[in-house]
Write a protein that holds these residues in place. Structure first.
Motif, short mmCIF file in Angstrom:
data_model
loop_
_atom_site.label_atom_id
_atom_site.label_comp_id
_atom_site.label_asym_id
_atom_site.label_seq_id
_atom_site.Cartn_x
_atom_site.Cartn_y
_atom_site.Cartn_z
N ASP A 38 0.73 -1.32 -0.04
CA ASP A 38 -0.14 0.12 -0.20
C ASP A 38 0.93 1.27 0.16
OD1 ASP A 38 1.00 -0.23 2.40
OD2 ASP A 38 -0.88 0.20 3.42
N TYR A 41 3.33 3.54 -4.77
CA TYR A 41 2.69 4.38 -5.67
C TYR A 41 2.81 4.17 -7.20
CZ TYR A 41 1.52 7.31 -1.60
OH TYR A 41 1.13 7.71 -0.46
N ASP A 42 1.65 4.19 -8.03
CA ASP A 42 1.92 4.02 -9.48
C ASP A 42 1.88 5.29 -10.00
OD1 ASP A 42 -0.88 5.00 -9.43
OD2 ASP A 42 -1.79 3.28 -9.97
N ARG A 43 2.11 5.75 -11.42
CA ARG A 43 2.20 6.84 -11.68
C ARG A 43 1.36 7.78 -11.31
NH1 ARG A 43 1.49 9.98 -16.93
NH2 ARG A 43 3.58 11.23 -17.43
N GLU A 44 -0.18 7.44 -11.60
CA GLU A 44 -0.88 8.22 -11.34
C GLU A 44 -1.02 8.79 -10.01
OE1 GLU A 44 -4.20 10.73 -12.19
OE2 GLU A 44 -3.24 9.41 -13.81
N ARG A 45 -0.87 7.60 -8.98
CA ARG A 45 -1.04 8.07 -7.61
C ARG A 45 0.25 9.04 -7.23
NH1 ARG A 45 -1.48 3.76 -2.50
NH2 ARG A 45 -1.72 5.26 -0.98
N GLN A 48 -0.91 12.53 -8.18
CA GLN A 48 -1.87 13.05 -7.34
C GLN A 48 -1.37 13.62 -6.19
OE1 GLN A 48 -5.15 14.05 -7.79
NE2 GLN A 48 -4.76 13.17 -10.02
N ALA A 49 -0.36 12.70 -5.62
CA ALA A 49 0.45 13.27 -4.34
C ALA A 49 1.23 14.42 -4.56
CB ALA A 49 1.22 11.95 -3.97
N GLN A 52 -1.53 17.20 -4.51
CA GLN A 52 -1.93 17.55 -3.18
C GLN A 52 -1.03 18.04 -2.14
OE1 GLN A 52 -5.38 17.38 -2.51
NE2 GLN A 52 -5.43 16.86 -4.73
N THR A 206 8.42 12.23 -3.37
CA THR A 206 7.37 11.21 -3.47
C THR A 206 7.89 9.63 -4.17
OG1 THR A 206 5.51 12.97 -3.86
CG2 THR A 206 5.08 10.48 -4.48
N HIS A 210 7.92 6.42 -2.09
CA HIS A 210 6.82 5.59 -2.55
C HIS A 210 6.97 4.74 -3.83
CE1 HIS A 210 4.20 6.91 0.63
NE2 HIS A 210 4.91 8.18 0.43
#
Length: 695
Positions: A38, A41-45, A48-49, A52, A206, A210
């Motif tokens: 968990d 992180y994939d590219r999209e996540r 988004q991180a 944000q 990130t 991640h």
């Protein structure tokens, strides 16, 4: 260095296997960052991180308020930035590219030697450590990042997140393919772009925390056209180290990697860039045209890929820094910490440099041209000199070098001939087994002189400078081991010198040329003295120098002394000429003093000196723009010249400049009695005029 003790030719198996079956084999690549599922992180996540992130959001609000642009529009701009930046790793793409790359590698190179023991240890360690790993290769060619990815793929290790410049992003098709192999793209300059700066910082933080893949970047920033180490750049390194303060990773390990080419693919382009001809713009069409280098098998010889011991960031980032970060979110790691890690990486690059026969051959040939150009340098003489100098660098300097230690003339001869094969466009043996230089420069057509970075040199100058600098580039890797001792040879006169004065002169040269030779700046004189004494003892052990009471004299080994002394001359000469031009600037020209104008004037003056004097700048390597840029940088750092912001010009500190000129004049330099341009015709091959300069 024993040929098979540490290093294994990774192409040996590839030459036996089917490339398609190898590239499409079942794989479960080893991931170097052990994270709970968990936390990955994939590219999209990741994107988004970043969007944000508190500091990114604050930057968006600030820009919206100060420019009057709507927040949504600024957010869209931010989304476009991170989409442009973020990597998109895809194993299927890597496999297909791998088929082409392995065919190209097998065609271009005879062997790719890798320190398999260190790589295996690294692979094992990453499987039990939760730390993030940062691969930090030396940067000698565009091929570096392709080579590292190729090696990792070959050993079933995941490809890293690779920091790449926008030059590659703008290449049609190629840019997106590289993104799918792990590249993330960085704009060259964004210090004044608040939004981009915060997005980049957040993206790096990130992926450090991640991404289950390592990160790869070049601490030198750009390729070293001179093939020696250059000073580190701190930007990306400092961001990565700052990530450790967030507490999301227990440690960060920097893995230095030294890549050494027998013949780098950009060899001739590097020479012209050093002379001021701008590099061609990267494009997909140019990439395909460059595939002509595949026509001749093994045309670029061997590569040595050596891996240093990982450097733990935790050694330098203690609990006190972490606590400060918690109490003061704006707290930054001290620059001294970043600098310390950076130079440890550079020092590892140097220590793990693998010298090849061409590096010694180029050094010896360069010396012969300067000192005894009319005496034929035969293969038999080269064998004797090569064996002697190779033994010196291995035994006295603990250098790593290709081949086995032997006194067998036939084996040494074979080693030399094998190394000369990839360089048959530069150095050849004529019918009498005498070493000759091939003429590498062909008159350039349709050259836009407005794009020249320096002074437009004459065709006569280029005819001499191109092959001369080409040879110098191949001797430069030896400076990873020779720098400190060549400094000492510039401080000892014919009649000897007091120990204290010799040390003072060494301190001067070290301070002036620490940037040129990527040496860690040292203010503590006691540490400098220890370094000096260690190098002095090497020269004494070789009978280059000897001491009597408190005096140092030149010893009987004048041959070694001359080689070492002549290596440093171009660097000192260019520094001296630059200082003289600065001292006479207002008398010589009414042009404002800028970094660009002094560069042009220095190269113009050096061209004159090469043809007209025996005192300074005899060697064509003095025409290299690298030397001027670094001399300028050194003078700036010491306050001898200072930038005037409002006029965008510079002024000189006359007192400091006068002192430096005097100190340089006191150095007991012995320039060769033969003028290089007069010696050149005697060593040029007459059967090489068909060589084209591929610009």
């Amino acid at each position: 260095m024993e040929r098979n003790t540490k290093f294994v030719d990774m192409l040996e198996d590839r030459r036996r296997d089917c490339d398609f079956l190898w590239a499409t084999r079942p794989m479960d690549p080893a991931l170097p960052h052990m994270l709970p599922p968990d936390s990955v992180y994939d590219r999209e996540r990741i994107m988004q991180a970043v969007l944000q992130d508190k500091q990114v959001k604050a930057a968006i609000d600030t820009i919206a308020k100060t420019t009057g642009v709507g927040v949504k529009d600024v957010e869209n701009n931010a989304r476009a930035m991170i989409n442009e930046m973020a990597s998109k790793a895809d194993l299927a793409t890597v496999r297909w590219i791998g088929i082409f790359i392995t065919k190209a590698m097998k065609r271009m190179f005879s062997q790719i030697y890798i320190n398999e023991i260190m790589l295996s240890n690294l692979k094992k360690e990453t499987q039990i450590s939760q730390a993030q790993y940062i691969y930090v290769p030396s940067h000698r060619s565009y091929l570096d990042f392709i080579l590292l990815s190729y090696i990792l793929f070959s050993y079933d290790m995941a490809l890293p997140n690779i920091a790449a410049g926008m030059d590659f992003y703008n290449m049609k098709i190629v840019g997106e393919l590289l993104r799918k192999t792990g590249a993330f793209y960085i704009r060259r300059s964004f210090s004044n772009d608040l939004l981009y700066k915060q997005i980049f910082r957040s993206y790096v933080n990130t992926i450090v925390s991640h991404s289950d893949r390592a990160i790869e970047f070049f601490i030198e920033g750009t390729r070293s056209r001179s093939q020696k180490s250059t000073i580190p750049k701190y930007g990306l390194l400092s961001i990565i180290i700052e990530s450790l303060l967030q507490g999301d990773v227990p440690d960060i390990y920097f893995v230095p990697m030294s890549i050494n080419y027998e013949r780098p693919p950009e060899e001739l382009l590097f020479v012209y860039e050093m002379l001021g001809v701008p590099k061609p713009k990267e494009s997909t069409a140019r990439l395909f045209r460059s595939l002509s280098i595949l026509q001749k098998p093994f045309s670029h010889g061997r590569i040595f890929f050596n891996i240093g011991e990982p450097i733990s960031a935790n050694q330098f980032v203690d609990k006190a820094y972490r606590q400060k970060k918690i109490l003061q979110p704006s707290f930054k790691i001290p620059s001294s910490v970043v600098e310390n890690i950076a130079y440890l990486i550079i020092e590892s690059h140097k220590k793990n440099t693998v010298l090849m026969p061409i590096n010694i051959i180029a050094l010896l040939f360069n010396e012969k041209i300067q000192t005894k150009p009319k005496e034929p340098y035969t293969l038999d003489l080269l064998i004797q000199d090569y064996q002697w100098f190779k033994s010196f660098v291995i035994k006295s300097l603990k250098a790593l070098m290709y081949g086995t230690e032997t006194t067998d003339n036939d084996m040494i001869k074979q080693e030399i001939l094998e190394s000369l094969k990839p360089h048959d466009e530069l150095i050849v043996l004529d019918s009498s087994n005498t070493l000759k230089i091939k003429q590498r420069h062909k008159r350039m057509k349709q050259l836009n002189y407005s794009n020249i970075k320096g002074y437009p040199l004459s065709e006569q100058t280029l005819q001499i400078a191109v092959p001369a600098i080409n040879i110098a580039i191949y001797s430069n890797p030896t400076l990873a081991f020779l720098t400190e001792i060549v400094f000492i040879t510039a401080t000892i006169g014919e009649n000897g010198i007091e120990t204290e004065v010799a040390l003072e002169r060494y301190e001067l040269l070290r301070r002036l040329f620490s940037t040129e030779f990527a040496m860690r700046p040292i203010e503590d004189k006691a540490l400098i003295k220890i370094e000096w004494e260690k190098s002095l003892n090497v020269l004494i052990s070789q009978n280059c120098l000897h001491t009597v009471n408190d005096l140092i004299f030149i010893g009987n080994n004048t041959k070694l002394f001359s080689i070492l002394h002549n290596i440093i001359l171009p660097f000192i000469d260019v520094m001296y000429v630059t200082c003289i031009l600065l001292s006479e600037w207002t008398e010589r020209t009414s042009v404002e003093l800028t970094d660009r104008t002094i560069l042009v004037e220095t190269q113009k003056e050096v061209e004159r000196l090469i043809f007209e004097t025996k005192d300074r700048c005899q060697h064509p390597y003095c025409l290299s723009l690298d030397l001027y840029n670094i001399a300028w940088s050194s003078l700036l750092s010491q306050g001898i010249i200072a930038y005037q912001k409002y006029t965008n010009t510079y002024r000189t500190d006359k007192v400091k400049l006068t002192y430096l000129i005097g100190a340089l004049l006191e150095l007991p330099l012995r320039h060769p009695t033969e003028i290089y341009v007069d010696a050149f015709p005697s060593i040029i091959s007459t059967s090489s005029m068909d060589v084209q300069a591929k610009l």
